[in-house]
Design a protein around this motif. Structure first.
Motif, PDB file in Angstrom:
ATOM      1  N   CYS A 190       0.832  -1.657   0.420  1.00  5.97           N
ATOM      2  CA  CYS A 190      -0.389  -0.066  -0.309  1.00  5.97           C
ATOM      3  C   CYS A 190       0.944   1.194   0.072  1.00  5.97           C
ATOM      4  CB  CYS A 190      -0.758   0.227   1.859  1.00  5.97           C
ATOM      5  SG  CYS A 190      -0.272   0.393   2.835  1.00  5.97           S
ATOM      6  N   THR A 191       2.007   0.798   0.315  1.00  2.12           N
ATOM      7  CA  THR A 191       2.813   2.302   0.372  1.00  2.12           C
ATOM      8  C   THR A 191       3.175   2.876  -0.568  1.00  2.12           C
ATOM      9  OG1 THR A 191       4.581   1.010   0.509  1.00  2.12           O
ATOM     10  CG2 THR A 191       4.607   1.730   2.121  1.00  2.12           C
ATOM     11  N   PRO A 192       2.878   2.475  -1.972  1.00  2.00           N
ATOM     12  CA  PRO A 192       3.074   3.769  -3.519  1.00  2.00           C
ATOM     13  C   PRO A 192       1.821   4.351  -3.450  1.00  2.00           C
ATOM     14  CG  PRO A 192       4.186   1.019  -3.850  1.00  2.00           C
ATOM     15  CD  PRO A 192       3.613   1.175  -2.132  1.00  2.00           C
ATOM     16  N   ALA A 193       0.821   3.423  -3.249  1.00  2.00           N
ATOM     17  CA  ALA A 193      -0.199   4.046  -2.843  1.00  2.00           C
ATOM     18  C   ALA A 193      -0.660   5.045  -2.605  1.00  2.00           C
ATOM     19  CB  ALA A 193      -1.716   2.921  -2.916  1.00  2.00           C
ATOM     20  N   ALA A 194      -0.742   4.908  -1.290  1.00  2.00           N
ATOM     21  CA  ALA A 194      -0.836   6.166  -0.112  1.00  2.00           C
ATOM     22  C   ALA A 194       0.335   7.243  -0.693  1.00  2.00           C
ATOM     23  CB  ALA A 194       0.129   5.927   1.020  1.00  2.00           C
ATOM     24  N   SER A 195       1.797   7.072  -1.246  1.00  2.00           N
ATOM     25  CA  SER A 195       2.740   8.376  -1.406  1.00  2.00           C
ATOM     26  C   SER A 195       1.509   8.920  -2.311  1.00  2.00           C
ATOM     27  CB  SER A 195       3.530   7.318  -2.097  1.00  2.00           C
ATOM     28  OG  SER A 195       4.656   8.773  -2.117  1.00  2.00           O
ATOM     29  N   ILE A 196       1.108   8.152  -3.766  1.00  2.00           N
ATOM     30  CA  ILE A 196       0.482   9.042  -4.102  1.00  2.00           C
ATOM     31  C   ILE A 196      -0.851   9.584  -3.444  1.00  2.00           C
ATOM     32  CG2 ILE A 196      -0.749   8.672  -6.701  1.00  2.00           C
ATOM     33  CD1 ILE A 196       1.083   6.748  -7.199  1.00  2.00           C
ATOM     34  N   LEU A 197      -1.740   9.335  -3.460  1.00  2.00           N
ATOM     35  CA  LEU A 197      -2.982   9.673  -2.739  1.00  2.00           C
ATOM     36  C   LEU A 197      -2.413  10.405  -1.867  1.00  2.00           C
ATOM     37  CD1 LEU A 197      -4.891   6.391  -1.521  1.00  2.00           C
ATOM     38  CD2 LEU A 197      -5.527   7.943  -3.973  1.00  2.00           C
ATOM     39  N   ARG A 198      -1.417  11.297  -1.169  1.00  2.00           N
ATOM     40  CA  ARG A 198      -1.205  12.048  -0.586  1.00  2.00           C
ATOM     41  C   ARG A 198      -0.669  13.228  -0.593  1.00  2.00           C
ATOM     42  NH1 ARG A 198       0.374  13.336   4.445  1.00  2.00           N
ATOM     43  NH2 ARG A 198      -1.457  12.116   4.979  1.00  2.00           N
ATOM     44  N   ALA A 199      -0.098  12.145  -2.331  1.00  2.00           N
ATOM     45  CA  ALA A 199       0.023  13.717  -3.419  1.00  2.00           C
ATOM     46  C   ALA A 199      -0.912  14.275  -3.926  1.00  2.00           C
ATOM     47  CB  ALA A 199       1.298  13.316  -5.045  1.00  2.00           C
ATOM     48  N   LEU A 200      -1.663  13.609  -4.096  1.00  2.00           N
ATOM     49  CA  LEU A 200      -3.234  13.862  -4.668  1.00  2.00           C
ATOM     50  C   LEU A 200      -4.119  15.584  -4.092  1.00  2.00           C
ATOM     51  CD1 LEU A 200      -4.060  10.650  -6.820  1.00  2.00           C
ATOM     52  CD2 LEU A 200      -3.506  13.121  -7.628  1.00  2.00           C
ATOM     53  N   ALA A 201      -4.603  14.476  -3.082  1.00  2.00           N
ATOM     54  CA  ALA A 201      -4.639  15.465  -1.891  1.00  2.00           C
ATOM     55  C   ALA A 201      -4.532  16.360  -1.583  1.00  2.00           C
ATOM     56  CB  ALA A 201      -4.838  14.477  -0.405  1.00  2.00           C
ATOM     57  N   THR A 202      -3.032  16.696  -1.109  1.00  2.00           N
ATOM     58  CA  THR A 202      -1.906  18.026  -1.276  1.00  2.00           C
ATOM     59  C   THR A 202      -2.519  19.013  -2.368  1.00  2.00           C
ATOM     60  OG1 THR A 202      -0.419  16.858   0.337  1.00  2.00           O
ATOM     61  CG2 THR A 202       0.344  19.254  -0.916  1.00  2.00           C
ATOM     62  N   ASN A 203      -2.244  18.488  -3.656  1.00  2.00           N
ATOM     63  CA  ASN A 203      -2.324  19.261  -4.460  1.00  2.00           C
ATOM     64  C   ASN A 203      -3.586  19.727  -5.276  1.00  2.00           C
ATOM     65  OD1 ASN A 203       0.496  19.285  -4.507  1.00  2.00           O
ATOM     66  ND2 ASN A 203       0.095  17.526  -6.233  1.00  2.00           N
ATOM     67  N   GLY A 204      -4.551  19.194  -4.313  1.00  2.00           N
ATOM     68  CA  GLY A 204      -6.176  19.656  -4.295  1.00  2.00           C
ATOM     69  C   GLY A 204      -6.536  19.272  -6.349  1.00  2.00           C
ATOM     70  N   SER A 205      -6.530  17.896  -6.107  1.00  2.00           N
ATOM     71  CA  SER A 205      -6.298  18.079  -7.381  1.00  2.00           C
ATOM     72  C   SER A 205      -8.478  16.683  -7.505  1.00  2.00           C
ATOM     73  CB  SER A 205      -5.805  15.809  -7.507  1.00  2.00           C
ATOM     74  OG  SER A 205      -6.148  15.319  -8.722  1.00  2.00           O
ATOM     75  N   ASP A 206      -8.690  16.762  -8.489  1.00  2.00           N
ATOM     76  CA  ASP A 206      -9.813  16.613  -8.839  1.00  2.00           C
ATOM     77  C   ASP A 206     -10.086  15.287  -9.547  1.00  2.00           C
ATOM     78  OD1 ASP A 206      -9.548  17.514 -10.805  1.00  2.00           O
ATOM     79  OD2 ASP A 206     -11.326  18.544 -10.749  1.00  2.00           O
ATOM     80  N   ARG A 207      -9.080  14.331  -9.874  1.00  2.00           N
ATOM     81  CA  ARG A 207      -9.134  13.343 -10.830  1.00  2.00           C
ATOM     82  C   ARG A 207      -9.607  11.447 -10.173  1.00  2.00           C
ATOM     83  NH1 ARG A 207      -2.707  12.310 -12.548  1.00  2.00           N
ATOM     84  NH2 ARG A 207      -4.422  10.644 -13.910  1.00  2.00           N
ATOM     85  N   GLU A 208     -10.464  11.363 -10.806  1.00  2.00           N
ATOM     86  CA  GLU A 208     -11.324  10.637 -11.034  1.00  2.00           C
ATOM     87  C   GLU A 208      -9.911   9.438 -10.083  1.00  2.00           C
ATOM     88  OE1 GLU A 208     -13.771   6.967 -12.375  1.00  2.00           O
ATOM     89  OE2 GLU A 208     -13.493   8.545 -13.987  1.00  2.00           O
ATOM     90  N   VAL A 209     -10.038   8.118  -9.170  1.00  2.00           N
ATOM     91  CA  VAL A 209      -9.049   7.755  -8.769  1.00  2.00           C
ATOM     92  C   VAL A 209      -9.709   6.892  -7.398  1.00  2.00           C
ATOM     93  CG1 VAL A 209      -7.720   7.387  -6.817  1.00  2.00           C
ATOM     94  CG2 VAL A 209      -7.304   9.396  -7.739  1.00  2.00           C
ATOM     95  N   LEU A 210      -9.451   5.985  -7.668  1.00  2.00           N
ATOM     96  CA  LEU A 210     -10.467   4.356  -7.817  1.00  2.00           C
ATOM     97  C   LEU A 210      -9.439   3.541  -6.506  1.00  2.00           C
ATOM     98  CD1 LEU A 210     -12.766   2.226  -7.207  1.00  2.00           C
ATOM     99  CD2 LEU A 210     -12.001   1.393  -9.079  1.00  2.00           C
ATOM    100  N   ALA A 211      -9.186   3.648  -5.247  1.00  2.00           N
ATOM    101  CA  ALA A 211      -8.301   2.584  -4.520  1.00  2.00           C
ATOM    102  C   ALA A 211      -8.316   1.716  -4.115  1.00  2.00           C
ATOM    103  CB  ALA A 211      -7.545   3.514  -3.585  1.00  2.00           C
ATOM    104  N   LEU A 212      -8.384   0.437  -4.183  1.00  2.00           N
ATOM    105  CA  LEU A 212      -9.080  -1.330  -4.121  1.00  2.00           C
ATOM    106  C   LEU A 212      -7.432  -1.505  -2.863  1.00  2.00           C
ATOM    107  CD1 LEU A 212      -9.378  -1.376  -7.292  1.00  2.00           C
ATOM    108  CD2 LEU A 212     -10.664  -1.098  -5.594  1.00  2.00           C
ATOM    109  N   HIS A 213      -8.118  -1.886  -1.927  1.00  2.00           N
ATOM    110  CA  HIS A 213      -6.621  -2.358  -1.636  1.00  2.00           C
ATOM    111  C   HIS A 213      -7.343  -4.008  -0.436  1.00  2.00           C
ATOM    112  CE1 HIS A 213      -3.010  -2.650   1.396  1.00  2.00           C
ATOM    113  NE2 HIS A 213      -4.211  -3.322   2.225  1.00  2.00           N
ATOM    114  N   ALA A 214      -6.142  -4.657  -0.229  1.00  2.00           N
ATOM    115  CA  ALA A 214      -6.596  -6.413   0.508  1.00  2.00           C
ATOM    116  C   ALA A 214      -5.819  -6.438   1.421  1.00  2.00           C
ATOM    117  CB  ALA A 214      -6.557  -7.026  -0.693  1.00  2.00           C
ATOM    118  N   ASP A 215      -5.830  -6.931   2.306  1.00  2.00           N
ATOM    119  CA  ASP A 215      -5.282  -6.865   3.838  1.00  2.00           C
ATOM    120  C   ASP A 215      -5.882  -8.035   4.332  1.00  2.00           C
ATOM    121  OD1 ASP A 215      -2.872  -6.268   5.669  1.00  2.00           O
ATOM    122  OD2 ASP A 215      -3.346  -4.827   4.988  1.00  2.00           O
ATOM    123  N   ARG A 216      -5.105  -8.638   5.557  1.00  2.00           N
ATOM    124  CA  ARG A 216      -5.329  -9.634   6.467  1.00  2.00           C
ATOM    125  C   ARG A 216      -6.573  -8.965   7.216  1.00  2.00           C
ATOM    126  NH1 ARG A 216      -0.049 -10.860   6.959  1.00  2.00           N
ATOM    127  NH2 ARG A 216      -0.006 -10.137   9.028  1.00  2.00           N
TER     128      ARG A 216
END
Length: 405
Positions: free
Chosen positions: A271-297
């Motif tokens: 999840c770390t690369p996705a977390a980094s990407i999401l943080r950058a999009l949120a910080t920069n005020g992006s309105d891109r369509e983003v679908l985040a999918l995560h699997a864990d125990r």
């Protein structure tokens, strides 16, 4: 491209060399480290040598490169070369080390294949090696030149150390000297180099899990590897105020600069690369369509869950779906899919893209265990996503590449 003389020789001998390369590479490493033990001090991972992953990755890279030269004359496998070059530069690989690799690799080839290595075969495979080496050297020189400094390792001070889950830890570093700092890109990683129990230096790559573009801090999140050499020291012995050596940022699986839809599919510490990407999009005020999918125990084992959930809620076009292997009480109350995790649609079991509507023309980013990425990639292609729009990040040697040959 391969010369007219070498191409038919490589085409004829590729099946033999390909079938033996898995035996040739262990012999190569044995010979090279016997002559140059210093290469295990801060360059090659001793753990990846012990478990065989580095040997498999090298074998896969050589086979893939030679196959490409035969099947696609006049071109080079840019994606393969870029991935290798970024890993090399994160470890400080230099041009003068390529002749060393050549010497012991070809000694191993001759020893393993014996009389099959005629002068013509040796010359043809020498041509393959130097085509690959020269291409990598060129890319690596360019990557080094882009950095804000000409140093390989720089001192950074730990200013925060916070558990991200029961088995993961987030470290925040600030510069410990006045070396110019290169801003990273969301999705990139840095190498951490530390002395291990016997004093040998060992380096590992860790994704910048937040604030990748900052020149004032580095943030990484690491998973405790029971029996490992590096992560137990980081988790158990590193303290706030300690100074650690970090590399400049590298990595070619990064957030694209377009405005099209994104799919981020991850599992576990992937999840770390996705977390980094999401943080950058949120910080920069992006309105891109983003679908985040995560699997864990489980919810407890999901590292960076608060960060990812919070950043998704800050991005107007973002949504998050989570798959959890272990039954959760809050999920039982709402069925197999529902709102058991605030801000996310939750499912029990394993990630399955058959249950997901993927945005058209999306760029898909994958990170997680190799079987997970192979499965999700196949499902994405089956749903109409072109293979060229699917990008993956591998932690450690690229065994996916090796498994394709």
């Amino acid at each position: 491209m391969l010369s007219d003389t070498a191409r038919p020789v490589i085409e004829a001998t590729l099946p033999l060399v390909g079938s033996r390369i898995g035996d040739i590479t262990p012999l190569f490493y044995q010979k090279m480290f016997a002559a140059h033990p210093e290469l295990l001090n801060g360059v090659f991972s001793r753990a990846n040598q012990a478990n065989g992953q580095q040997r498999q990755a090298l074998a896969g890279a050589i086979a893939a490169f030679a196959s490409h030269l035969v099947n696609h004359p006049g071109t080079l496998p840019e994606a393969v070369l870029s991935r290798i070059a970024h890993k090399h530069t994160s470890l400080g690989i230099t041009e003068d080390q390529y002749p060393i690799v050549y010497k012991y690799l070809f000694e191993a080839i001759v020893e393993d294949l014996g009389e099959a290595v005629t002068p013509e075969v040796a010359q043809a495979w020498t041509e393959v090696y130097w085509l690959m080496a020269d291409a990598l050297i060129k890319i690596e020189k360019g990557l080094y030149a882009k950095q804000a400094n000409d140093k390989m390792w720089m001192p950074w001070k730990i200013v925060e150390k916070t558990p991200a889950s029961p088995t993961t830890m987030t470290f925040v570093f600030e510069p410990a000297d006045d070396t110019p700092v290169t801003p990273g890109e969301p999705g990139q990683f840095v190498s951490v180099r530390i002395p291990v129990a016997d004093g040998l230096l060992q380096a590992r790559q860790y994704t910048l899990s937040a604030d990748a573009e900052s020149t004032e801090r580095r943030v990484i999140t690491t998973k405790y590897n029971d029996g490992g050499e590096v992560s137990p020291i980081m988790h158990e012995k590193f303290q706030v105020g300690d100074v650690v050596e970090l590399s400049n940022p590298y990595g070619d699986v990064t957030l694209d600069d377009g405005d099209g839809p994104l799919v981020l599919a991850t599992a576990g510490i992937g999840c770390t690369p996705a977390a980094s990407i999401l943080r950058a999009l949120a910080t920069n005020g992006s309105d891109r369509e983003v679908l985040a999918l995560h699997a864990d125990r489980s919810l407890d084992t999901w590292a960076l869950s608060d960060q990812m959930l919070g950043d998704v809620q800050k991005i107007d076009g973002a949504s998050l779906k989570v798959w959890l292997e272990q039954p959760q009480p809050e999920l039982a109350a709402v069925g197999t899919a529902g709102s058991g995790v605030t801000g996310a649609e939750t499912h029990e079991g394993f990630m399955n893209l058959d249950e997901v509507d993927l945005p058209e023309n999306a760029n898909v980013y994958l990170c997680g265990p190799l079987p997970f990425m192979q499965k999700v990639r196949s499902q994405a292609i089956a749903k109409g996503i072109p293979a060229t729009k699917i990008h993956y990040e591998v932690f450690g040697p690229d065994l996916w590449l090796a498994s394709q040959n």
